[in-house]
Design a protein around this motif. Sequence first.
Motif, PDB file in Angstrom:
ATOM      1  N   LEU A  44      40.361  33.410  42.445  1.00  0.00           N
ATOM      2  CA  LEU A  44      38.991  33.282  41.952  1.00  0.00           C
ATOM      3  C   LEU A  44      38.005  33.976  42.883  1.00  0.00           C
ATOM      4  CD1 LEU A  44      36.938  32.130  39.972  1.00  0.00           C
ATOM      5  CD2 LEU A  44      36.983  29.993  41.284  1.00  0.00           C
ATOM      6  N   LEU A  45      38.173  33.794  44.187  1.00  0.00           N
ATOM      7  CA  LEU A  45      37.282  34.441  45.146  1.00  0.00           C
ATOM      8  C   LEU A  45      37.445  35.957  45.101  1.00  0.00           C
ATOM      9  CD1 LEU A  45      35.234  34.364  47.443  1.00  0.00           C
ATOM     10  CD2 LEU A  45      37.120  33.995  49.037  1.00  0.00           C
ATOM     11  N   LEU A  46      38.670  36.427  45.051  1.00  0.00           N
ATOM     12  CA  LEU A  46      38.925  37.872  45.032  1.00  0.00           C
ATOM     13  C   LEU A  46      38.369  38.518  43.771  1.00  0.00           C
ATOM     14  CD1 LEU A  46      42.566  37.966  46.459  1.00  0.00           C
ATOM     15  CD2 LEU A  46      40.432  38.472  47.661  1.00  0.00           C
ATOM     16  N   ARG A  47      38.441  37.812  42.655  1.00  0.00           N
ATOM     17  CA  ARG A  47      37.880  38.339  41.408  1.00  0.00           C
ATOM     18  C   ARG A  47      36.352  38.300  41.438  1.00  0.00           C
ATOM     19  NH1 ARG A  47      41.409  34.757  38.927  1.00  0.00           N
ATOM     20  NH2 ARG A  47      39.617  33.550  38.143  1.00  0.00           N
ATOM     21  N   SER A  48      35.827  37.265  42.057  1.00  0.00           N
ATOM     22  CA  SER A  48      34.381  37.058  42.039  1.00  0.00           C
ATOM     23  C   SER A  48      33.648  37.933  43.047  1.00  0.00           C
ATOM     24  CB  SER A  48      34.066  35.589  42.316  1.00  0.00           C
ATOM     25  OG  SER A  48      34.695  34.753  41.379  1.00  0.00           O
ATOM     26  N   ASN A  49      34.284  38.216  44.172  1.00  0.00           N
ATOM     27  CA  ASN A  49      33.674  39.048  45.209  1.00  0.00           C
ATOM     28  C   ASN A  49      34.695  40.060  45.712  1.00  0.00           C
ATOM     29  OD1 ASN A  49      32.087  40.126  47.197  1.00  0.00           O
ATOM     30  ND2 ASN A  49      31.756  38.227  48.319  1.00  0.00           N
ATOM     31  N   PRO A  50      35.060  41.026  44.861  1.00  0.00           N
ATOM     32  CA  PRO A  50      36.103  41.990  45.242  1.00  0.00           C
ATOM     33  C   PRO A  50      35.675  42.949  46.349  1.00  0.00           C
ATOM     34  CG  PRO A  50      35.099  42.633  43.164  1.00  0.00           C
ATOM     35  CD  PRO A  50      34.549  41.278  43.497  1.00  0.00           C
ATOM     36  N   VAL A  51      34.375  43.082  46.595  1.00  0.00           N
ATOM     37  CA  VAL A  51      33.897  44.023  47.617  1.00  0.00           C
ATOM     38  C   VAL A  51      34.044  43.425  49.012  1.00  0.00           C
ATOM     39  CG1 VAL A  51      31.906  45.309  48.491  1.00  0.00           C
ATOM     40  CG2 VAL A  51      32.306  45.136  46.025  1.00  0.00           C
ATOM     41  N   HIS A  52      33.450  42.241  49.245  1.00  0.00           N
ATOM     42  CA  HIS A  52      33.480  41.631  50.579  1.00  0.00           C
ATOM     43  C   HIS A  52      34.550  40.561  50.730  1.00  0.00           C
ATOM     44  CE1 HIS A  52      29.979  43.863  51.690  1.00  0.00           C
ATOM     45  NE2 HIS A  52      29.218  43.293  50.777  1.00  0.00           N
ATOM     46  N   LYS A  53      34.987  39.996  49.598  1.00  0.00           N
ATOM     47  CA  LYS A  53      36.069  38.986  49.611  1.00  0.00           C
ATOM     48  C   LYS A  53      35.717  37.783  50.493  1.00  0.00           C
ATOM     49  CE  LYS A  53      39.601  42.581  48.973  1.00  0.00           C
ATOM     50  NZ  LYS A  53      38.634  43.708  48.964  1.00  0.00           N
ATOM     51  N   LYS A  54      34.478  37.324  50.422  1.00  0.00           N
ATOM     52  CA  LYS A  54      34.058  36.210  51.265  1.00  0.00           C
ATOM     53  C   LYS A  54      33.104  35.301  50.507  1.00  0.00           C
ATOM     54  CE  LYS A  54      30.135  38.632  53.408  1.00  0.00           C
ATOM     55  NZ  LYS A  54      29.534  39.089  54.673  1.00  0.00           N
ATOM     56  N   ILE A  55      32.945  34.097  51.059  1.00  0.00           N
ATOM     57  CA  ILE A  55      31.994  33.139  50.508  1.00  0.00           C
ATOM     58  C   ILE A  55      30.649  33.332  51.183  1.00  0.00           C
ATOM     59  CG2 ILE A  55      33.752  31.448  49.911  1.00  0.00           C
ATOM     60  CD1 ILE A  55      31.646  30.784  52.915  1.00  0.00           C
ATOM     61  N   PRO A  56      29.580  32.789  50.588  1.00  0.00           N
ATOM     62  CA  PRO A  56      29.544  32.035  49.337  1.00  0.00           C
ATOM     63  C   PRO A  56      29.440  32.960  48.132  1.00  0.00           C
ATOM     64  CG  PRO A  56      27.375  32.060  50.302  1.00  0.00           C
ATOM     65  CD  PRO A  56      28.261  32.774  51.278  1.00  0.00           C
ATOM     66  N   VAL A  57      29.884  32.436  47.002  1.00  0.00           N
ATOM     67  CA  VAL A  57      29.688  33.098  45.717  1.00  0.00           C
ATOM     68  C   VAL A  57      29.199  32.036  44.740  1.00  0.00           C
ATOM     69  CG1 VAL A  57      30.737  34.362  43.814  1.00  0.00           C
ATOM     70  CG2 VAL A  57      31.547  34.766  46.140  1.00  0.00           C
ATOM     71  N   LEU A  58      28.132  32.349  44.036  1.00  0.00           N
ATOM     72  CA  LEU A  58      27.640  31.470  42.983  1.00  0.00           C
ATOM     73  C   LEU A  58      28.092  32.027  41.641  1.00  0.00           C
ATOM     74  CD1 LEU A  58      25.646  28.983  42.492  1.00  0.00           C
ATOM     75  CD2 LEU A  58      24.003  30.746  41.798  1.00  0.00           C
ATOM     76  N   LEU A  59      28.785  31.210  40.877  1.00  0.00           N
ATOM     77  CA  LEU A  59      29.181  31.586  39.523  1.00  0.00           C
ATOM     78  C   LEU A  59      28.273  30.861  38.542  1.00  0.00           C
ATOM     79  CD1 LEU A  59      33.068  31.306  39.863  1.00  0.00           C
ATOM     80  CD2 LEU A  59      31.697  33.387  39.904  1.00  0.00           C
ATOM     81  N   HIS A  60      27.525  31.614  37.764  1.00  0.00           N
ATOM     82  CA  HIS A  60      26.632  31.033  36.768  1.00  0.00           C
ATOM     83  C   HIS A  60      27.044  31.570  35.406  1.00  0.00           C
ATOM     84  CE1 HIS A  60      22.322  30.446  35.047  1.00  0.00           C
ATOM     85  NE2 HIS A  60      23.121  29.441  34.723  1.00  0.00           N
ATOM     86  N   ALA A  61      27.540  30.688  34.568  1.00  0.00           N
ATOM     87  CA  ALA A  61      28.072  31.076  33.262  1.00  0.00           C
ATOM     88  C   ALA A  61      29.166  32.130  33.432  1.00  0.00           C
ATOM     89  CB  ALA A  61      26.958  31.587  32.363  1.00  0.00           C
ATOM     90  N   GLY A  62      29.946  31.990  34.515  1.00  0.00           N
ATOM     91  CA  GLY A  62      31.061  32.890  34.759  1.00  0.00           C
ATOM     92  C   GLY A  62      30.697  34.185  35.463  1.00  0.00           C
ATOM     93  N   ARG A  63      29.398  34.433  35.668  1.00  0.00           N
ATOM     94  CA  ARG A  63      28.969  35.678  36.305  1.00  0.00           C
ATOM     95  C   ARG A  63      28.725  35.440  37.795  1.00  0.00           C
ATOM     96  NH1 ARG A  63      24.029  37.703  32.700  1.00  0.00           N
ATOM     97  NH2 ARG A  63      23.287  35.636  33.393  1.00  0.00           N
ATOM     98  N   PRO A  64      29.321  36.263  38.673  1.00  0.00           N
ATOM     99  CA  PRO A  64      29.203  36.023  40.113  1.00  0.00           C
ATOM    100  C   PRO A  64      27.936  36.613  40.730  1.00  0.00           C
ATOM    101  CG  PRO A  64      30.685  37.861  39.716  1.00  0.00           C
ATOM    102  CD  PRO A  64      30.274  37.344  38.359  1.00  0.00           C
ATOM    103  N   VAL A  65      27.359  35.854  41.658  1.00  0.00           N
ATOM    104  CA  VAL A  65      26.269  36.340  42.492  1.00  0.00           C
ATOM    105  C   VAL A  65      26.728  36.158  43.937  1.00  0.00           C
ATOM    106  CG1 VAL A  65      23.831  36.141  43.090  1.00  0.00           C
ATOM    107  CG2 VAL A  65      24.598  35.555  40.770  1.00  0.00           C
TER     108      VAL A  65
END
Length: 227
Positions: A44-65
């Motif tokens: 989930l993290l790798l899909r959500s933040n493939p550039v930096h691969k780090k937290i935090p990531v906010l998922l809002h309606a499935g879209r990562p910020v």
Amino acid sequence: MADEVVLLDFWVSPFGQRCRIALAEKGVEYEYSEQRLAGEKSDLLLRSNPVHKKIPVLLHAGRPVCESLIILEYIDETWPESEKKSPRRLLPDDPYARARARFWADYVDKKLFDCQTRLWKLRAGEASHEQAKRDMVEVLETLEAELGEREFFGGEAFGYLDVVLVPFVAWFHAYEKLGGFAMAEICPRLVAWGERCKEKDSVAKTLTDPEKVYEFALYLKDKFGAK
């Protein structure tokens, strides 16, 4: 699903904690997803933040910020009102005041976090560690001067820059232990500001116990061979 909010985070991360505080300030319900600091990262993290691969990531309606300062602004713009439906913007309305708040938020991330990292990465007694201690004192004194006599960095109300900086209050104890100085002597107004911030439920329920933070810092020192 349309309004589902998920925060990918790590328990002691000051960057993740600032996102948790902002969500609490806005009264936003969300799912917390604890991630690994080291080792294999979650899909989930790798899909959500493939550039930096780090937290935090906010998922809002499935879209990562990604990136905590960007997440804070996203939260502020997406939920401009608090749970009580009263205006509760974190960033100031005035453009110049917003620019100053962003400047100091950038200072915290570039200067304070750098000094903090060097305190536990470098071996005590070495010249580089002594320089890190001096740099840390200078950064703390600079933040103290910016706060001045105000209750909060934005004035009378808890706001954006307070949210950015307050997670590091839990690290003050570690700074003292690793830096060999007393926070109350270096920056008494900043220490008092931290205590005022902790009177807020959003902060009190989020910050990590300073002793646990210090234990984590010792773990990092050991990991990097700096003991």
